[in-house]
Each structure stands twice: as structure tokens, then as C-alpha cells.
Design a protein around this motif. Structure first.
Motif, mmCIF file in Angstrom:
data_model
loop_
_atom_site.group_PDB
_atom_site.id
_atom_site.type_symbol
_atom_site.label_atom_id
_atom_site.label_comp_id
_atom_site.label_asym_id
_atom_site.label_seq_id
_atom_site.Cartn_x
_atom_site.Cartn_y
_atom_site.Cartn_z
ATOM 1 N N GLN A 299 57.990 45.129 18.303
ATOM 2 C CA GLN A 299 56.616 45.562 18.054
ATOM 3 C C GLN A 299 56.584 45.190 16.523
ATOM 4 N N ARG A 300 55.265 44.519 16.466
ATOM 5 C CA ARG A 300 54.880 44.254 15.029
ATOM 6 C C ARG A 300 53.671 44.643 14.697
ATOM 7 N N SER A 301 53.437 45.225 13.572
ATOM 8 C CA SER A 301 52.053 45.720 13.128
ATOM 9 C C SER A 301 51.768 45.065 11.740
ATOM 10 N N PHE A 302 50.456 44.351 11.710
ATOM 11 C CA PHE A 302 49.868 43.748 10.495
ATOM 12 C C PHE A 302 48.690 44.492 10.084
ATOM 13 N N LEU A 303 48.250 44.495 9.020
ATOM 14 C CA LEU A 303 46.979 44.785 8.347
ATOM 15 C C LEU A 303 46.335 43.512 8.386
ATOM 16 N N HIS A 304 45.015 43.771 8.364
ATOM 17 C CA HIS A 304 44.177 42.543 8.158
ATOM 18 C C HIS A 304 44.155 41.794 7.021
ATOM 19 N N SER A 305 44.416 42.769 5.901
ATOM 20 C CA SER A 305 44.622 42.167 4.575
ATOM 21 C C SER A 305 45.938 41.184 4.696
ATOM 22 N N GLN A 306 46.885 41.125 5.596
ATOM 23 C CA GLN A 306 47.945 40.278 5.576
ATOM 24 C C GLN A 306 47.474 38.948 6.550
ATOM 25 N N ARG A 307 46.412 38.690 6.652
ATOM 26 C CA ARG A 307 45.973 37.655 7.529
ATOM 27 C C ARG A 307 45.943 36.448 6.576
ATOM 28 N N THR A 308 46.494 35.317 7.178
ATOM 29 C CA THR A 308 46.506 34.079 6.409
ATOM 30 C C THR A 308 46.485 33.066 7.352
ATOM 31 N N GLU A 309 46.409 31.879 6.764
ATOM 32 C CA GLU A 309 46.217 30.547 7.652
ATOM 33 C C GLU A 309 47.308 30.242 8.432
ATOM 34 N N PRO A 310 47.257 29.882 9.773
ATOM 35 C CA PRO A 310 48.446 29.331 10.409
ATOM 36 C C PRO A 310 49.204 28.242 9.821
ATOM 37 N N GLY A 311 48.684 27.331 9.163
ATOM 38 C CA GLY A 311 49.390 26.203 8.384
ATOM 39 C C GLY A 311 50.077 25.591 9.246
ATOM 40 N N SER A 312 51.529 25.407 9.008
ATOM 41 C CA SER A 312 52.404 24.567 9.927
ATOM 42 C C SER A 312 52.944 25.244 11.217
ATOM 43 N N LEU A 313 52.414 26.585 11.251
ATOM 44 C CA LEU A 313 52.768 27.290 12.600
ATOM 45 C C LEU A 313 51.952 26.683 13.584
ATOM 46 N N ALA A 314 50.935 26.092 13.354
ATOM 47 C CA ALA A 314 49.967 25.560 14.168
ATOM 48 C C ALA A 314 49.831 24.085 14.396
ATOM 49 N N GLU A 315 51.017 23.683 14.264
ATOM 50 C CA GLU A 315 51.055 22.134 14.290
ATOM 51 C C GLU A 315 51.601 21.671 15.715
ATOM 52 N N GLY A 316 51.238 20.426 16.054
ATOM 53 C CA GLY A 316 51.631 20.202 17.399
ATOM 54 C C GLY A 316 50.820 20.685 18.440
ATOM 55 N N ARG A 317 51.741 20.937 19.462
ATOM 56 C CA ARG A 317 51.080 21.650 20.708
ATOM 57 C C ARG A 317 50.915 23.093 20.438
ATOM 58 N N TYR A 318 51.274 23.603 19.528
ATOM 59 C CA TYR A 318 51.250 25.171 19.013
ATOM 60 C C TYR A 318 49.615 25.176 18.604
ATOM 61 N N ALA A 319 48.979 24.310 18.234
ATOM 62 C CA ALA A 319 47.615 24.310 17.655
ATOM 63 C C ALA A 319 46.641 24.658 18.572
ATOM 64 N N ASN A 320 47.102 24.492 19.987
ATOM 65 C CA ASN A 320 46.253 24.949 21.231
ATOM 66 C C ASN A 320 46.252 26.522 21.344
ATOM 67 N N PHE A 321 47.249 27.149 20.882
ATOM 68 C CA PHE A 321 47.367 28.462 21.148
ATOM 69 C C PHE A 321 47.549 29.502 19.784
ATOM 70 N N ILE A 322 47.499 28.737 18.581
ATOM 71 C CA ILE A 322 47.688 29.854 17.462
ATOM 72 C C ILE A 322 46.419 29.356 16.624
ATOM 73 N N ASP A 323 45.706 30.349 16.395
ATOM 74 C CA ASP A 323 44.252 30.147 15.493
ATOM 75 C C ASP A 323 44.457 31.079 14.157
ATOM 76 N N SER A 324 45.471 32.054 14.200
ATOM 77 C CA SER A 324 45.559 33.116 12.896
ATOM 78 C C SER A 324 46.960 33.236 12.876
ATOM 79 N N ALA A 325 47.150 33.835 11.766
ATOM 80 C CA ALA A 325 48.654 34.160 11.464
ATOM 81 C C ALA A 325 48.501 35.374 10.483
ATOM 82 N N PHE A 326 49.786 35.857 10.024
ATOM 83 C CA PHE A 326 49.844 37.294 9.303
ATOM 84 C C PHE A 326 51.144 36.790 8.385
ATOM 85 N N HIS A 327 51.018 37.251 7.161
ATOM 86 C CA HIS A 327 52.048 37.266 6.348
ATOM 87 C C HIS A 327 52.771 38.552 5.936
#
Length: 176
Positions: A123-151
Motif C-alpha cells: 500500500q502507498r499513500s501520497f498527498l496531492h502536494s507530492q504530485r509531480t510530472e512523470p518525466g522519464s517514468l512515462a517514456e516509451g510505451r509507458y507514456a500510454n498508461f502513466i499521466d501523473s506521478a508522485f514524489h
């Protein structure tokens, strides 16, 4: 004369007089919660609503002529479902299966599908204040399935949409 039902009803009434009411435990409105896992070098998280369960890799029967990322058909408590190597589907590289391997079971139209993952973080919990751009996480085929990220905890976590994966035509056509 009191019946056994009357006696039990009286016990219940008296016990409820001493019951402690716990506060409702709801997620904070500014909090996102899901299941954290790793595929390749990426830390991902998927919404709880998209994950049916997490189980050990079930015994599988290979499917002749299927895509290489379809590992086979698994059986869990009498239910048959495809087992997909998520890393191979997304990156073209096979997951190294090991003892204790876990799979995420997701629901899709037509039945559940199990997805191999490299590591489960739980289980992972994130605050909206931890939201960040997905950057390299959303490269390649991952771009189709990742549109947000948390730090969090020195790591970026891509929010991976299992529902988008389930609707992808290539994913739905595992036959070779």
C-alpha cells in the motif's frame, strides 16, 4: 416466561450500551492511495479500485501461438485467467521469475488478468502536494498508461492505469 430469543436480545441491548463508537476512517480528501510495485527500473502505483488482488504466481499452462508476453493460462481457486509478463509487454524484456513471485490481478471485460511485477511494495499513500510530472517514468510505451506521478521517500512513483492497459487493443489480442 422469557424465551431464549428474549434473553439474547437483552444481552445485545446491554452490550450495545457500552459499545465504543470509533471515528470513521476515511482517506483524507487530499490523499491518493494505491498499490506500489516495480516493473523494470520504474516504481509504479495503481489505484486500489483497479487491483482485484495480489497473489503468488499460479501454475500456468502455455498457450501455443500466443504473443511472447502471454506466459500462459493460470488457475486460481478454479478461475482461469491469462498471465501476462507486464515488463515484456511494455519493454520487450522478459521478467525474471523467481520463487515467491507475485502477480497483480486486474479486472477487465471478459475476466480477470494476472500481471507479473518485479517487486511488490504494498500500500502507498501520497498527498496531492507530492504530485509531480512523470518525466522519464512515462517514456516509451509507458507514456500510454502513466499521466501523473508522485514524489515520496526519494523516489518518483508513476501512476499506472490498469484500466487503460485493459482497453489497449494490442493487450486484448494476445493471440499470435
Amino acid at each position: 416466561m422469557r424465551t431464549p430469543f428474549d434473553i439474547l436480545a437483552e444481552y445485545e441491548r446491554r452490550s450495545l450500551q457500552h459499545a465504543v463508537v470509533l471515528p470513521a476512517q476515511e482517506a483524507a480528501p487530499d490523499q491518493w492511495r494505491g498499490v506500489g510495485y516495480r516493473v523494470g527500473q520504474r516504481r509504479l502505483a495503481s489505484n486500489f479500485a483497479e487491483v482485484v488482488e495480489i497473489v503468488a504466481l499460479p501454475p500456468m499452462t502455455p498457450v501455443p501461438g500466443a504473443q511472447p508476453w502471454l506466459l500462459g493460462i493460470g488457475n486460481l481457486r478454479g478461475n482461469l485467467f491469462p498471465v501476462v509478463d507486464l515488463k515484456q509487454f511494455l519493454e520487450g524484456e522478459r521478467t525474471v521469475l523467481h520463487e515467491g513471485q507475485r502477480v497483480l490481478v486486474m479486472r477487465q471485460a471478459g475476466g480477470d488478468v494476472a500481471l507479473t511485477i518485479d517487486e511488490l511494495y504494498g500500500q502507498r499513500s501520497f498527498l496531492h502536494s507530492q504530485r509531480t510530472e512523470p518525466g522519464s517514468l512515462a517514456e516509451g510505451r509507458y507514456a500510454n498508461f502513466i499521466d501523473s506521478a508522485f514524489h515520496s521517500d526519494e523516489h518518483d512513483w508513476g501512476v499506472f492505469s490498469l484500466s487503460l492497459l485493459a482497453r489497449t487493443p494490442e493487450f486484448r489480442q494476445a493471440a499470435g
